[in-house]
Design a protein around this motif. Structure first.
Motif, PDB file in Angstrom:
ATOM      1  N   SER B 463      -5.740 -65.489  -9.735  1.00  0.00           N
ATOM      2  CA  SER B 463      -4.473 -65.473  -8.529  1.00  0.00           C
ATOM      3  C   SER B 463      -2.990 -65.551  -9.431  1.00  0.00           C
ATOM      4  CB  SER B 463      -4.228 -66.994  -8.741  1.00  0.00           C
ATOM      5  OG  SER B 463      -5.499 -67.615  -8.225  1.00  0.00           O
ATOM      6  N   TRP B 464      -2.923 -64.800  -8.937  1.00  0.00           N
ATOM      7  CA  TRP B 464      -1.229 -63.654  -9.088  1.00  0.00           C
ATOM      8  C   TRP B 464      -0.175 -64.249  -7.711  1.00  0.00           C
ATOM      9  CZ3 TRP B 464      -2.087 -62.240 -13.630  1.00  0.00           C
ATOM     10  CH2 TRP B 464      -3.402 -61.698 -14.731  1.00  0.00           C
ATOM     11  N   ALA B 465       1.016 -64.602  -8.465  1.00  0.00           N
ATOM     12  CA  ALA B 465       2.477 -64.279  -7.517  1.00  0.00           C
ATOM     13  C   ALA B 465       2.381 -62.767  -6.694  1.00  0.00           C
ATOM     14  CB  ALA B 465       3.412 -64.601  -8.465  1.00  0.00           C
ATOM     15  N   PHE B 466       3.090 -62.962  -6.308  1.00  0.00           N
ATOM     16  CA  PHE B 466       3.248 -61.737  -5.272  1.00  0.00           C
ATOM     17  C   PHE B 466       4.407 -61.907  -4.036  1.00  0.00           C
ATOM     18  CE2 PHE B 466       3.212 -59.212  -1.212  1.00  0.00           C
ATOM     19  CZ  PHE B 466       2.817 -58.026  -1.672  1.00  0.00           C
ATOM     20  N   HIS B 467       5.524 -61.222  -4.193  1.00  0.00           N
ATOM     21  CA  HIS B 467       6.768 -61.891  -3.356  1.00  0.00           C
ATOM     22  C   HIS B 467       7.732 -61.116  -4.051  1.00  0.00           C
ATOM     23  CE1 HIS B 467       8.874 -62.361  -8.388  1.00  0.00           C
ATOM     24  NE2 HIS B 467       7.697 -62.093  -8.377  1.00  0.00           N
ATOM     25  N   CYS B 468       9.007 -61.221  -3.225  1.00  0.00           N
ATOM     26  CA  CYS B 468      10.308 -60.512  -3.565  1.00  0.00           C
ATOM     27  C   CYS B 468      10.994 -60.553  -5.048  1.00  0.00           C
ATOM     28  CB  CYS B 468      11.371 -60.459  -2.308  1.00  0.00           C
ATOM     29  SG  CYS B 468      12.864 -59.714  -2.185  1.00  0.00           S
ATOM     30  N   HIS B 469      11.125 -60.138  -5.650  1.00  0.00           N
ATOM     31  CA  HIS B 469      12.050 -60.075  -6.787  1.00  0.00           C
ATOM     32  C   HIS B 469      13.777 -60.295  -6.783  1.00  0.00           C
ATOM     33  CE1 HIS B 469      11.916 -60.688 -10.794  1.00  0.00           C
ATOM     34  NE2 HIS B 469      11.049 -60.200 -10.907  1.00  0.00           N
TER      35      HIS B 469
END
Lengths: 254, 485
Positions: B463-469
């Protein structure tokens, strides 16, 4: 002050509704925190807290307060407008004190509903009534901040109000704020000096300076006029139905 | 960084977090080299300085040589509690913007562009209930922009000897700020992006989105000081350091530019005449085909931000039999030829995404097996940020990647802000039109109204994070979990 107990029950239910969180749907092991946790926010603001000097009649301290707490979509609002006329021997009066549940129904619009009280603040100096209220608060195209509401009193009297204001930026901190308030009623309610139809129109202009985003002293002026039966009632009590005044006050965001 | 899932450091996804007083040891095989950085992924700690560079030296020879190197870490510092910054953003729109349009701007525009054009432009923005000066949510009104932890007046100094070739590893470790970096008097040659080598691009200036890194080479010939100038994208401040042969020297600090109004990028390039509705008079018929205008934010936005159409003629849909674009082709609606808001491409040579070109093709040469489309969405008034209109608290599960699949991620920015979109665990190969030589990145800057795509090899199980930085966008809900299984 006879704000009834059912207010408390209704508001408690709304607060729980606003605290309820959607499940983030991510199956992390027990004991792991959610990577992003949303928190409720809140704010309280005196849009107007001013000393008003009418051309005729007595000076008054006037307030226009609103505060909210909740999530992006569900919020509880407390709104109040009122005044304390100086030197009339009476205590301050709530023109309105409302507790509302608010829900975001479009990008710029909140649908609000709840209960309100009109009458004295900590005293029996003024006529009192409670009412139910449904309203729409938001920003119209062209950035006009709007608050429209329909009130039905405990006696079944129906009234409506419209408030609109606009901020024109003169500099980064100096702003000019035209503002209008229109009141209407479906029934005559003599005790509150309210006639059927259009009651009154009030137009104001304020010039404010944002010392910080949260503190902005201002000066301003207004014109107001009553119409129809409302004006008749006012005339009968010997008061004027049209007038102007100047104000000095502060916009405070807590 | 390419890490085992348990060592990725995102509380709630990689591990439970590190409790106060607890020690956690990160152990991971080093499978890459280059310029990276690390930061806390807990709450808003990144804003208070839990940030640092992470440099991995190359085991083999790199495709460029240099005599010495300096790390330049850009950050944005505030003395406010980040929770109060977030509250201000949540409860008052434009709280930190002290560069809003005023009456003076109105009259200046009337003089420049005439009364009717000015009124029409203002009418349009006002109707949308948006500010064309909304370039940065948090600005120099609370931030001091730091370079290696030093304020501009402190003048952090990087030393060199005349004639040396100096490698500068520039990292944008800020919470919310994009920077435009230049060194007046020196040409910079970009040799790596997000830690991965790229074919050299000589530039005068480059824009660095939050979380991105660029390695540049400079060759100062003279025994003099040069200012390293990193101006915030909204022009509300700058970070500064000096490149000097000796300590205690300094050079002139360039004049700051004026904040730009949004919606001007496209106009400047002359592709659009007037802002009324859709006016694509600068584009040919062919270019219109395949452009997806339904992705603009709100009906009122049509005609804005369609940019100069730079290279659009070359972007004629090169589709495969299954209807998907050929790998490496730029999406219609991308603006890889533009640096973005507030940069005048005629003034100096500025790096654009189209310039980035790998040295050799990346190992996975497969075309995408499927496309995954995500819209970047938000409600500016309420400071709600999301993917596909859903905040993290509103989604019902992770985004699923099939283990070892090759997929194309298409990002469509429906908002009026730039978003640096970051994927943990796997590289994104930015399809900037360079065919087999598309560059590899961990963070993609998506400009307002833009549509960009990247190829991903889903080789990292877990599982990995995916986001606006942008930290406060992430905190507001612009975050997803990607699950590879």
């Amino acid at each position: 002050m006879k704000i009834k107990l059912y207010l408390v029950g209704v508001s408690a239910a709304f607060i729980f509704a606003s605290l309820a969180k959607a499940d983030d749907g991510y199956d992390a092991p027990d004991g792991w925190p959610s990577p992003i946790v949303e928190h409720n926010q809140g704010t309280a603001q005196f849009d107007r807290l001013e000393y008003s000097i009418p051309e005729n009649g007595k000076d008054a301290m006037v307030w226009d307060f609103q505060g909210w707490y909740g999530s992006d979509v569900n919020r509880m609002y407390v709104k109040s407008e009122g005044e304390n006329i100086q030197g009339d021997g009476e205590d301050a009066e709530f023109e309105s004190l409302e507790l509302l549940y608010s829900r975001l129904i479009a990008d710029f619009w909140e649908l609000q509903g709840g209960v309100g009280y009109q009458g004295g603040v900590f005293s029996d100096d003024h006529e009192e009534r409670t009412y139910g209220v449904v309203g729409l608060q938001g920003v119209m195209p062209y950035e006009i901040e709007t608050d429209v509401a329909l009130q039905v009193s405990d006696e079944g009297d129906v009234s409506a109000s419209f408030e609109g204001e606009y901020d024109l930026r003169l500099t980064q901190r100096l702003y000019l704020q035209p503002r209008t308030e229109i009141a209407m009623a479906a029934n005559e309610v003599e005790a509150f000096g309210v006639g059927e139809g259009l009651n009154s129109v009030r137009v104001g202009m304020r010039l404010g300076y944002e010392v910080t985003r949260r503190v902005a002293p201002y000066i301003g002026a207004y014109w107001e006029k009553e119409y129809g039966e409302t004006a008749d009632l006012t005339r009968a009590s010997g008061d004027r139905t049209e007038g102007t005044g100047v104000v000095a006050g502060i916009r405070l965001i807590l | 960084m390419i890490l085992p899932p348990g060592m990725d450091g995102v509380p709630g996804i990689s591990f439970a977090g590190i409790a106060p007083g607890e020690t956690f040891t990160y152990r991971f095989p080093v499978r890459q080299n280059g310029t990276y950085w690390y930061h806390s992924h807990s709450g808003l700690q990144e804003q208070v300085g839990h940030v640092g560079p992470l440099i991995v030296d190359a085991a083999e020879r790199e495709p460029f040589r240099y005599d010495r190197e300096h790390v330049l870490l850009l950050t944005d510092w505030t003395f406010e509690d980040p929770k109060s910054v977030f509250r201000n953003l949540k409860t008052m729109e434009g709280y930190y913007n002290f560069q809003e349009r005023t009456m003076a701007d109105f009259f200046a525009d009337v003089r420049r562009k005439g009364f009717s054009d000015t009124v029409e432009m203002r009418r349009m923005w006002s109707k949308m209930r948006m500010s064309s000066r909304d370039i940065a949510d948090v600005t120099g009104s609370t931030y001091t922009y730091l370079l290696n932890g030093r304020a501009p007046e402190e003048n952090w100094t990087a030393l060199f000897k005349a004639g040396e070739r100096v490698r500068l590893r520039v990292i944008n470790g800020s919470a919310m700020s994009y920077f435009d970096v230049r060194i007046p008097g020196l040409k910079m040659t970009v040799v790596a992006a997000d830690g991965q080598p790229v074919q050299p691009v000589p530039v005068d200036e480059f824009r660095i989105g939050v979380a991105e890194t660029y390695d540049v080479l400079v060759s100062p010939e003279d025994d003099q000081a040069y200012t390293i100038f990193a101006e915030s994208m909204d022009r509300s401040g700058y970070a500064r350091a000096t490149l000097a042969p000796r300590d205690g020297m300094q050079a002139e600090i360039p004049k700051r530019r004026q904040i730009a109004d949004r919606g001007m990028e496209g106009m400047a390039a002359g592709a659009m005449v007037g802002m009324k509705g859709m006016d694509h008079s600068g584009m040919s018929r062919d270019d219109m085909e395949g452009m997806d205008h339904s992705n603009m934010s709100g009906g009122d936005m049509e005609g804005m931000d369609h940019g100069s159409g730079d290279g659009m003629a070359k972007e004629k849909a090169k589709t495969r039999e299954n209807g998907m674009l050929v790998a490496g082709e730029a999406q219609p609606g991308s603006r890889y030829g533009e640096a973005g808001i507030g940069i005048d491409p005629d003034e100096r040579r500025v790096l654009v995404y189209r310039d980035l070109k790998a040295f050799t093709p990346w190992p996975d040469r497969r075309g995408p097996g499927r496309e995954l489309e995500l819209h970047l969405t938000g409600n500016m008034e309420r400071y709600m940020w999301s993917f596909d209109g859903k905040k993290f608290s509103e989604v019902s599960g992770p985004i699923h990647f099939e283990k070892d699949e090759r997929l194309r991620l298409i990002l469509i920015n429906d908002t009026m802000m730039e978003h640096p979109i970051h994927l943990h665990g796997m590289w994104m190969e930015l399809e900037n039109g360079q065919g087999e030589l598309i560059p590899r990145k961990h963070t993609l800057n998506v400009k307002p109204g833009e549509r960009v795509s990247a190829l991903i090899t889903a080789d990292a199980e877990g599982s990995w994070a995916f986001h606006c930085h942008l930290l406060y966008h992430m905190e507001a809900g612009m975050f997803r979990v990607v699950q590879v299984s």
